[in-house]
Design an enzyme around this catalytic site. Sequence first.
Site, PDB file in Angstrom:
ATOM      1  N   LYS A  30       5.444  -4.109  12.773  1.00 63.93           N
ATOM      2  CA  LYS A  30       6.207  -4.130  11.514  1.00 63.93           C
ATOM      3  C   LYS A  30       6.792  -2.758  11.202  1.00 63.93           C
ATOM      4  O   LYS A  30       7.873  -2.657  10.632  1.00 63.93           O
ATOM      5  CB  LYS A  30       5.291  -4.582  10.374  1.00 63.93           C
ATOM      6  CG  LYS A  30       5.757  -4.164   9.000  1.00 63.93           C
ATOM      7  CD  LYS A  30       4.686  -4.381   7.967  1.00 63.93           C
ATOM      8  CE  LYS A  30       4.904  -3.552   6.723  1.00 63.93           C
ATOM      9  NZ  LYS A  30       4.565  -2.131   6.846  1.00 63.93           N
ATOM     10  N   ASN A  31       6.090  -1.698  11.579  1.00 61.01           N
ATOM     11  CA  ASN A  31       6.568  -0.366  11.230  1.00 61.01           C
ATOM     12  C   ASN A  31       7.510   0.231  12.279  1.00 61.01           C
ATOM     13  O   ASN A  31       7.878   1.394  12.188  1.00 61.01           O
ATOM     14  CB  ASN A  31       5.388   0.563  10.934  1.00 61.01           C
ATOM     15  CG  ASN A  31       4.697   0.154   9.628  1.00 61.01           C
ATOM     16  OD1 ASN A  31       5.214  -0.690   8.888  1.00 61.01           O
ATOM     17  ND2 ASN A  31       3.545   0.742   9.344  1.00 61.01           N
TER      18      ASN A  31
ATOM     19  N   CYS B  71       5.095  -1.816  -1.058  1.00 66.14           N
ATOM     20  CA  CYS B  71       3.761  -2.137  -1.567  1.00 66.14           C
ATOM     21  C   CYS B  71       3.370  -1.206  -2.701  1.00 66.14           C
ATOM     22  O   CYS B  71       3.737  -0.037  -2.711  1.00 66.14           O
ATOM     23  CB  CYS B  71       2.751  -2.004  -0.436  1.00 66.14           C
ATOM     24  SG  CYS B  71       2.686  -3.449   0.597  1.00 66.14           S
TER      25      CYS B  71
ATOM     26  N   ARG C  54       5.249   6.205  -4.142  1.00 68.08           N
ATOM     27  CA  ARG C  54       6.119   6.077  -2.982  1.00 68.08           C
ATOM     28  C   ARG C  54       7.536   6.598  -3.248  1.00 68.08           C
ATOM     29  O   ARG C  54       8.523   5.857  -3.199  1.00 68.08           O
ATOM     30  CB  ARG C  54       6.133   4.626  -2.484  1.00 68.08           C
ATOM     31  CG  ARG C  54       4.734   4.147  -2.165  1.00 68.08           C
ATOM     32  CD  ARG C  54       4.714   2.951  -1.287  1.00 68.08           C
ATOM     33  NE  ARG C  54       5.091   3.260   0.081  1.00 68.08           N
ATOM     34  CZ  ARG C  54       5.155   2.355   1.040  1.00 68.08           C
ATOM     35  NH1 ARG C  54       4.891   1.106   0.779  1.00 68.08           N
ATOM     36  NH2 ARG C  54       5.497   2.694   2.258  1.00 68.08           N
TER      37      ARG C  54
ATOM     38  N   ASP D 174      -3.396   2.563   7.086  1.00 73.13           N
ATOM     39  CA  ASP D 174      -3.314   1.092   7.073  1.00 73.13           C
ATOM     40  C   ASP D 174      -4.538   0.422   7.687  1.00 73.13           C
ATOM     41  O   ASP D 174      -4.694  -0.790   7.586  1.00 73.13           O
ATOM     42  CB  ASP D 174      -2.052   0.633   7.817  1.00 73.13           C
ATOM     43  CG  ASP D 174      -0.809   1.161   7.157  1.00 73.13           C
ATOM     44  OD1 ASP D 174      -0.649   0.947   5.959  1.00 73.13           O
ATOM     45  OD2 ASP D 174      -0.018   1.831   7.833  1.00 73.13           O
TER      46      ASP D 174
ATOM     47  N   ARG E   4       4.752 -10.266   4.657  1.00 69.26           N
ATOM     48  CA  ARG E   4       5.611  -9.101   4.940  1.00 69.26           C
ATOM     49  C   ARG E   4       5.209  -8.428   6.243  1.00 69.26           C
ATOM     50  O   ARG E   4       6.050  -7.799   6.899  1.00 69.26           O
ATOM     51  CB  ARG E   4       5.510  -8.077   3.804  1.00 69.26           C
ATOM     52  CG  ARG E   4       6.233  -8.503   2.565  1.00 69.26           C
ATOM     53  CD  ARG E   4       6.422  -7.359   1.606  1.00 69.26           C
ATOM     54  NE  ARG E   4       6.812  -6.142   2.295  1.00 69.26           N
ATOM     55  CZ  ARG E   4       6.578  -4.929   1.851  1.00 69.26           C
ATOM     56  NH1 ARG E   4       5.956  -4.773   0.708  1.00 69.26           N
ATOM     57  NH2 ARG E   4       6.971  -3.880   2.524  1.00 69.26           N
TER      58      ARG E   4
HETATM   59  N1  EPU Z   1       6.256  10.734   0.450  1.00 71.92           N
HETATM   60  C1  EPU Z   1       6.822  11.507  -0.525  1.00 71.92           C
HETATM   61  N2  EPU Z   1       8.201  11.548  -0.577  1.00 71.92           N
HETATM   62  C2  EPU Z   1       8.978  10.848   0.288  1.00 71.92           C
HETATM   63  C3  EPU Z   1       8.370  10.062   1.296  1.00 71.92           C
HETATM   64  C4  EPU Z   1       6.990  10.027   1.344  1.00 71.92           C
HETATM   65  O1  EPU Z   1       6.150  12.143  -1.331  1.00 71.92           O
HETATM   66  O2  EPU Z   1      10.222  10.924   0.193  1.00 71.92           O
HETATM   67  C5  EPU Z   1       4.772  10.666   0.504  1.00 71.92           C
HETATM   68  C6  EPU Z   1       4.287   9.240   0.212  1.00 71.92           C
HETATM   69  O3  EPU Z   1       4.220   8.995  -1.171  1.00 71.92           O
HETATM   70  C7  EPU Z   1       2.943   9.224   0.894  1.00 71.92           C
HETATM   71  C8  EPU Z   1       3.163  10.134   2.107  1.00 71.92           C
HETATM   72  O4  EPU Z   1       4.336  10.904   1.827  1.00 71.92           O
HETATM   73  O5  EPU Z   1       1.979   9.784   0.053  1.00 71.92           O
HETATM   74  C9  EPU Z   1       3.358   9.424   3.418  1.00 71.92           C
HETATM   75  O6  EPU Z   1       4.392   8.454   3.304  1.00 71.92           O
HETATM   76  P1  EPU Z   1       5.295   8.065   4.558  1.00 71.92           P
HETATM   77  O7  EPU Z   1       6.693   8.481   4.280  1.00 71.92           O
HETATM   78  O8  EPU Z   1       4.638   8.569   5.792  1.00 71.92           O
HETATM   79  O9  EPU Z   1       5.197   6.500   4.515  1.00 71.92           O
HETATM   80  P2  EPU Z   1       6.350   5.434   4.701  1.00 71.92           P
HETATM   81  O10 EPU Z   1       7.286   5.847   5.770  1.00 71.92           O
HETATM   82  O11 EPU Z   1       6.923   5.045   3.386  1.00 71.92           O
HETATM   83  C10 EPU Z   1       5.167   4.103   6.601  1.00 71.92           C
HETATM   84  C11 EPU Z   1       4.682   2.694   6.755  1.00 71.92           C
HETATM   85  C12 EPU Z   1       3.434   2.489   5.925  1.00 71.92           C
HETATM   86  C13 EPU Z   1       2.380   3.480   6.397  1.00 71.92           C
HETATM   87  C14 EPU Z   1       2.914   4.903   6.271  1.00 71.92           C
HETATM   88  C15 EPU Z   1       1.955   5.956   6.786  1.00 71.92           C
HETATM   89  C16 EPU Z   1       6.711   1.499   7.168  1.00 71.92           C
HETATM   90  C17 EPU Z   1       7.696   0.495   6.709  1.00 71.92           C
HETATM   91  N3  EPU Z   1       5.722   1.773   6.341  1.00 71.92           N
HETATM   92  O12 EPU Z   1       5.494   4.228   5.221  1.00 71.92           O
HETATM   93  O13 EPU Z   1       2.984   1.185   6.168  1.00 71.92           O
HETATM   94  O14 EPU Z   1       1.230   3.341   5.608  1.00 71.92           O
HETATM   95  O15 EPU Z   1       4.148   5.019   7.006  1.00 71.92           O
HETATM   96  O16 EPU Z   1       1.692   5.766   8.129  1.00 71.92           O
HETATM   97  O17 EPU Z   1       6.799   2.012   8.271  1.00 71.92           O
HETATM   98  C18 EPU Z   1       1.833  -0.778   5.680  1.00 71.92           C
HETATM   99  O18 EPU Z   1       2.114  -1.103   6.836  1.00 71.92           O
HETATM  100  O19 EPU Z   1       1.078  -1.432   4.919  1.00 71.92           O
HETATM  101  C19 EPU Z   1       2.431   0.436   5.159  1.00 71.92           C
HETATM  102  C20 EPU Z   1       2.393   0.783   3.880  1.00 71.92           C
END
Ligand code: EPU
Length: 441
Positions: free
Chosen positions: A23-24, A121, A126, A311, A419
């Site tokens: 999914k990611n 989520c 986020r 996760d 999802r």
């Molecule tokens: N963050 C910020 N600002 C930003 C972006 C992120 O402060 O602009 C913070 C977030 O709030 C969080 C941390 O940085 O505290 C890490 O967030 P990251 O950007 O790494 O997460 P993401 O890209 O939004 C993806 C996965 C998540 C997974 C995380 C961490 C997808 C679609 N989602 O999210 O997956 O937990 O990386 O590995 O790829 C899940 O699968 O349930 C899920 C939430």
Amino acid sequence: MSSVLTIRGGVPLTGRVTVRGAKNLVPKAMVAALLGNEPSVLRNVPEIKDVEVVTSLLQLHGVTVEKDPITGDLTLDPTNAKTASHTAIDAHAGDSRIPILLCGPLIHAIGEAFIPDLGGCKIGDRPIDYHLNVLRQFGAVVEKRPGGIHISAPGGLKGAKISLPYPSVGATEQVLLSATRAEGITELSGAATEPEIVDLIAVLQKMGAIISVQTDRTIRIEGVPDLGGYNHRALSDRNESASWASAALVTRGDIFVEGATQRDMMTFLNTYRKVGGGMDIGDDGIRFYHKGGKLNPLVLETDVHPGFMTDWQQPLIVALTQAEGVSIVHETVYENRFGFTDALIRMGANIQVHRECLGSVPCRFGQRNFLHSAVISGPAQLTGTDIDVPDLRGGFSHLIAALAASGTSRVTGIDIINRGYERFTEKLAGLGADFDITSAE
Ligand code: EPU
């Protein structure tokens, strides 16, 4: 109309499940197709809601998306990419966060992007500040407009030296998707290096990109003016695999997860072994099982790759409610990922959540009022209850807790689980779970 699961717990889950593309990774590889000047083919695509959302968003932007009726492979043709109406984008984006990653590819393809206010989520704020800062550093103009953000780059995107304040997965992908066709060289330091990111780099390299990854979290991208298509088999979903592994432990079951890959799950496998879970690692998957004895408590911190993935935390916590003794889990990636423990406590689990960093390394959330450390005392007898699913991983954790509990649970809001978990009710039925699905009024 939404569905309700009525689960009668106490049945060990046994049998085989197949896990397909991550999914990611899959939605991001679909977005990458927009950077090409010819069609791309993506294989091993799961039938999950996030894939539907990205399909709609790409179609709105003129990308033809054809699904092979037998294999489910997607052929994505970006050659007629065009601007889409803001209202239509908003209507199709649903609660996904993927639209933010369309920015770079859309700017390269059509000169502008509109990103509706994002969902995802409910596991913390986020924010998207890293993404917007990255885009600005490439020379993009970011404007807040009613209902979303408009992004353009009158002079085109230009390579930049970028440093992330935290190794964010999404912001690293933003850089990759923007830099491959930007003019000049981009050097990203503080990058995330999750296996899904490495697979996205593999996709981009197939398209003609020049990207190198150093061991110190630095990624260097030499921009090229044009990219072609790709033919790629998505890496397997290690988060879904880890979820089924925990399900086997929680229900005292035995599950062969076809598609689970040792290489991408090493940190999880070490932890699973320390808890006392059994595993047989094969070429085509991994058998996860409860060995019949006691489970061991442990101290764990979530972290970016190669640490213990956030996760994986929620399903494993359900297993820790059954371990003999006190476990501590320090969540360092999201500030608010323990909301799901409320339902576990109602089911009889002994869990306290704390604001302090209960780990060896103080994290970004210490002293900031976030309940981000959990203390779990086991073993606890879980009893069925009514549950409304809060988020993807928390929801799956509730399901497996209900499957292990004595008595009946009624679970609402299960659509969120679609999802990220392909056909999860069919898989549960195949593993012998005792449940009914009805429609909620
Ligand atoms: N963050 C910020 N600002 C930003 C972006 C992120 O402060 O602009 C913070 C977030 O709030 C969080 C941390 O940085 O505290 C890490 O967030 P990251 O950007 O790494 O997460 P993401 O890209 O939004 C993806 C996965 C998540 C997974 C995380 C961490 C997808 C679609 N989602 O999210 O997956 O937990 O990386 O590995 O790829 C899940 O699968 O349930 C899920 C939430």
